[in-house]
Design a protein around this motif. Sequence first.
Motif, PDB file in Angstrom:
ATOM      1  N   THR A   2       4.211   1.008   9.501  1.00  0.00           N
ATOM      2  CA  THR A   2       4.390  -0.461   9.500  1.00  0.00           C
ATOM      3  C   THR A   2       3.278  -1.148   8.718  1.00  0.00           C
ATOM      4  N   GLU A   3       2.537  -0.400   7.930  1.00  0.00           N
ATOM      5  CA  GLU A   3       1.379  -0.943   7.228  1.00  0.00           C
ATOM      6  C   GLU A   3       1.799  -1.599   5.912  1.00  0.00           C
ATOM      7  N   PRO A   4       0.975  -2.516   5.412  1.00  0.00           N
ATOM      8  CA  PRO A   4       1.328  -3.232   4.166  1.00  0.00           C
ATOM      9  C   PRO A   4       1.313  -2.307   2.952  1.00  0.00           C
ATOM     10  N   ILE A   5       2.152  -2.658   1.971  1.00  0.00           N
ATOM     11  CA  ILE A   5       2.307  -1.879   0.748  1.00  0.00           C
ATOM     12  C   ILE A   5       2.063  -2.787  -0.447  1.00  0.00           C
ATOM     13  N   GLY A   6       1.271  -2.334  -1.387  1.00  0.00           N
ATOM     14  CA  GLY A   6       0.991  -3.111  -2.587  1.00  0.00           C
ATOM     15  C   GLY A   6       2.033  -2.863  -3.666  1.00  0.00           C
ATOM     16  N   THR A  50      -9.367  -3.048  -5.112  1.00  0.00           N
ATOM     17  CA  THR A  50      -9.877  -3.801  -3.963  1.00  0.00           C
ATOM     18  C   THR A  50      -8.975  -3.628  -2.745  1.00  0.00           C
ATOM     19  N   ALA A  51      -7.665  -3.737  -2.951  1.00  0.00           N
ATOM     20  CA  ALA A  51      -6.735  -3.640  -1.823  1.00  0.00           C
ATOM     21  C   ALA A  51      -6.751  -2.251  -1.200  1.00  0.00           C
ATOM     22  N   LEU A  52      -6.816  -1.199  -2.027  1.00  0.00           N
ATOM     23  CA  LEU A  52      -6.847   0.163  -1.490  1.00  0.00           C
ATOM     24  C   LEU A  52      -8.160   0.463  -0.794  1.00  0.00           C
ATOM     25  N   THR A  53      -9.259  -0.075  -1.320  1.00  0.00           N
ATOM     26  CA  THR A  53     -10.565   0.175  -0.708  1.00  0.00           C
ATOM     27  C   THR A  53     -10.670  -0.510   0.652  1.00  0.00           C
ATOM     28  N   LYS A  54     -10.198  -1.733   0.768  1.00  0.00           N
ATOM     29  CA  LYS A  54     -10.265  -2.441   2.048  1.00  0.00           C
ATOM     30  C   LYS A  54      -9.411  -1.769   3.116  1.00  0.00           C
ATOM     31  N   GLY A  55      -8.219  -1.336   2.737  1.00  0.00           N
ATOM     32  CA  GLY A  55      -7.325  -0.745   3.712  1.00  0.00           C
ATOM     33  C   GLY A  55      -6.587  -1.799   4.517  1.00  0.00           C
ATOM     34  N   PRO A  56      -5.591  -1.405   5.284  1.00  0.00           N
ATOM     35  CA  PRO A  56      -4.784  -2.388   6.025  1.00  0.00           C
ATOM     36  C   PRO A  56      -5.555  -3.132   7.111  1.00  0.00           C
ATOM     37  N   LYS A  57      -6.591  -2.529   7.677  1.00  0.00           N
ATOM     38  CA  LYS A  57      -7.333  -3.188   8.755  1.00  0.00           C
ATOM     39  C   LYS A  57      -8.228  -4.304   8.248  1.00  0.00           C
ATOM     40  N   ALA A  58      -8.618  -4.265   6.970  1.00  0.00           N
ATOM     41  CA  ALA A  58      -9.521  -5.268   6.413  1.00  0.00           C
ATOM     42  C   ALA A  58      -8.799  -6.216   5.463  1.00  0.00           C
ATOM     43  N   GLY A  59      -7.487  -6.295   5.549  1.00  0.00           N
ATOM     44  CA  GLY A  59      -6.741  -7.212   4.701  1.00  0.00           C
ATOM     45  C   GLY A  59      -6.230  -6.595   3.422  1.00  0.00           C
ATOM     46  N   GLY A  60      -6.376  -5.281   3.266  1.00  0.00           N
ATOM     47  CA  GLY A  60      -5.877  -4.615   2.071  1.00  0.00           C
ATOM     48  C   GLY A  60      -4.507  -3.988   2.316  1.00  0.00           C
ATOM     49  N   VAL A  61      -4.231  -2.888   1.645  1.00  0.00           N
ATOM     50  CA  VAL A  61      -2.944  -2.192   1.777  1.00  0.00           C
ATOM     51  C   VAL A  61      -3.217  -0.729   2.078  1.00  0.00           C
ATOM     52  N   ALA A  62      -2.215  -0.097   2.672  1.00  0.00           N
ATOM     53  CA  ALA A  62      -2.328   1.334   2.954  1.00  0.00           C
ATOM     54  C   ALA A  62      -1.989   2.165   1.731  1.00  0.00           C
ATOM     55  N   ALA A  63      -1.137   1.669   0.874  1.00  0.00           N
ATOM     56  CA  ALA A  63      -0.733   2.392  -0.330  1.00  0.00           C
ATOM     57  C   ALA A  63      -0.146   1.401  -1.325  1.00  0.00           C
ATOM     58  N   ILE A  64      -0.004   1.848  -2.565  1.00  0.00           N
ATOM     59  CA  ILE A  64       0.587   1.047  -3.639  1.00  0.00           C
ATOM     60  C   ILE A  64       1.754   1.835  -4.217  1.00  0.00           C
ATOM     61  N   VAL A  65       2.859   1.157  -4.389  1.00  0.00           N
ATOM     62  CA  VAL A  65       4.029   1.754  -5.025  1.00  0.00           C
ATOM     63  C   VAL A  65       4.188   1.114  -6.403  1.00  0.00           C
ATOM     64  N   ASP A  66       4.113   1.937  -7.440  1.00  0.00           N
ATOM     65  CA  ASP A  66       4.190   1.406  -8.801  1.00  0.00           C
ATOM     66  C   ASP A  66       4.748   2.491  -9.720  1.00  0.00           C
ATOM     67  N   GLU A  67       5.016   2.087 -10.953  1.00  0.00           N
ATOM     68  CA  GLU A  67       5.561   3.034 -11.924  1.00  0.00           C
ATOM     69  C   GLU A  67       4.458   3.956 -12.435  1.00  0.00           C
ATOM     70  N   LEU A  68       4.872   5.167 -12.780  1.00  0.00           N
ATOM     71  CA  LEU A  68       3.933   6.216 -13.141  1.00  0.00           C
ATOM     72  C   LEU A  68       3.029   5.850 -14.318  1.00  0.00           C
ATOM     73  N   PRO A  69       3.510   5.234 -15.425  1.00  0.00           N
ATOM     74  CA  PRO A  69       2.588   4.906 -16.526  1.00  0.00           C
ATOM     75  C   PRO A  69       1.451   3.985 -16.104  1.00  0.00           C
ATOM     76  N   TYR A  70       1.749   2.981 -15.267  1.00  0.00           N
ATOM     77  CA  TYR A  70       0.688   2.097 -14.784  1.00  0.00           C
ATOM     78  C   TYR A  70      -0.296   2.864 -13.905  1.00  0.00           C
ATOM     79  N   VAL A  71       0.244   3.725 -13.034  1.00  0.00           N
ATOM     80  CA  VAL A  71      -0.608   4.469 -12.102  1.00  0.00           C
ATOM     81  C   VAL A  71      -1.528   5.420 -12.859  1.00  0.00           C
ATOM     82  N   GLU A  72      -0.993   6.097 -13.875  1.00  0.00           N
ATOM     83  CA  GLU A  72      -1.832   7.012 -14.650  1.00  0.00           C
ATOM     84  C   GLU A  72      -2.965   6.264 -15.338  1.00  0.00           C
ATOM     85  N   LEU A  73      -2.680   5.077 -15.887  1.00  0.00           N
ATOM     86  CA  LEU A  73      -3.727   4.288 -16.522  1.00  0.00           C
ATOM     87  C   LEU A  73      -4.730   3.790 -15.495  1.00  0.00           C
TER      88      LEU A  73
END
Length: 640
Positions: A395-399, A432-455
């Motif tokens: 149930t955690e937030p997703i970026g 920033t969002a991944l470092t904070k995590g869901p408890k500190a106002g960030g996200v638990a994970a990010i869903v994005d396209e592979l070319p952006y993620v690789e960069l």
Amino acid sequence: MKRWNDGLEYKKPGPALFNSYALYAYDSVWLAAQALETFLNSNGTVSYSNDPKLRDVNGSTLHLSSLRVFDGGQKYLDTLLTTNFTGLSGEVQFDSDKNFIHPAYDVLNIGGNSFRRVGYWSNHSGLSIVAPETLYGNSKSDEHLYSIIWPGETSETPRGWVFPNNGKPLRIAVPNRRSYLAFVAKEKNPPGVRGYCIDVFEAAINLLPYPVPRTYMLYGDGKRNPSYNDLVNAVALNEYDAAVGDVTIVTNRTKIVDFTQPYMESGLVVVVPMKQAKSSPWAFMKPFTIQMWCVTGAFFLLVGSVVWILEHRMNHEFRGPPSQQLITIFWFSFSTMFFSHRENTVSTLGRLVLIIWLFVVLIINSSYTASLKSILTVQQLTSRIEGIDSLIASTEPIGVQDGSFAWNYLVDELNIAASRLVTLKTQEDYATALTKGPKAGGVAAIVDELPYVELFLSSANCQFSTVGQEFTKSGWGFAFQRDSPLAVDLSTAILQLSENGDLQKIHNKWLLRSECTDSLNPVDENRLSLSSFWGFFLICGVSCLLALLVFSCRVYTQYSRFSPHEGGDGDGETEDIRPATRAPRRSLRTTSFKDLIEFVDRKETEIKEILKRKHSHNSHDSKRTHHSGSPSDDAGGAHA
């Protein structure tokens, strides 16, 4: 031409305005006059009569009934068709089907408000730069046209594609992005656009055999990534002729526009923060899978048991009380792992099995040592999110990247609540969002396209990693309006770029970044499974089976020559064998299993000694029987 100009009553300033139709009209008047003259010279008369087919209908004001029909019309028509002369438009002559025998036309190159003659065409000469009337009877093999200026001010012949709006440049929409500017971005000096996608498009355009005038138009305000669905809709609504950029090919977009061949593979992946795994006291068990451990342990016991069977009859180190023999089997089995077994093997079969097993143990030891070293020394990074399935279950937030189709996919296809999705605008927002995590106002994970993620991961973000597999398969392409031939031609050009290596060169220019120096070593990838060693185990098992078969045949041969009641007490002592007291020999079928086990348990030297003595005794009995049955003995017995 002079006669035409002189005959005009109305003239505009400049040369007389006429075209090929005026020439045909002039020749038609001459044709009609010459045919009429021929008609009258051949005693033709001009008379008219009523035509019953021409009559007025109720309320008609045309007065058709007053019209008359020329009585010599058919003869006059025949005269027209037989007339032959050369006029301003060329030779005038008809065939039996009432068609021109030598029709000729001017071939004009029209551009804007002007035109230029590039040649002529006739049935006789075809396309030519020489007037048809001068070519009759001459060869046309060397004839050709003057060069033609095509739209776009080029002399190269296009392949049938017509530029929109009479050759106006293509209106190409380019996303004005806020993040990941290496793919496509606004160029400030000089004004324009740049990026990986632009270079691929320009390289593909340059491979086309015709020029494509184009104008790049930024789409979006640059403060945030534009909506790519809206961009594709704008192309479909004819606001733009094409869209060039990191546009993902998805189903709902292909229904309204045409895409080229994908020039980059893409797909949605999950990015999570990684942390170093804690050391486990059971790390020494990780190099092998559970199946591998079980099979290895079973073969240790199997080889130990086989060696004991092969050595028990002739090696005193493998004899003794049952408890001692059982301990010997276990000790010998597992001591082979360290090549430190104290028992010596004396049988040929036992040594053969042991040599093969020691080779298998050597390979297993080497592989175990290498795998354990990798697990203990290389940094292990873990995450509680293992892929899209575990992310959906939480149930955690997703970026999600701003403007990406991933938002609609997660909500519409995977039924993830929109309240869980967090829009991220820049690469810095990702970290920033991944470092904070869901408890500190960030996200638990990010869903994005592979070319952006690789960069993103290549930009020194080594504390993050992808988990699981790509759960969608798609690609990036250039969008055009429906039925645009450019989509097909550019697809061929993109394939050519891929085949000659230019596409990879453009990729390396814009997207090649430094990689993380930290090594990620998933434990599961370093665990050794049975599939890597089943060949060794198969060889060892076959050798054990063959050794047991040979041993069984040898024991069977000895037992067939030996009777259990002919032996002593099993300690090497044998009773005196007498013919009167010797028990009758029993067949192998009547031999009990206990007798067989007792025979196998005897020492090899004892069995050989008994068989040797039995052979000597049988020879002695044979000689006694031979002497007692002689003629002298029979006579002596009768005399007594």
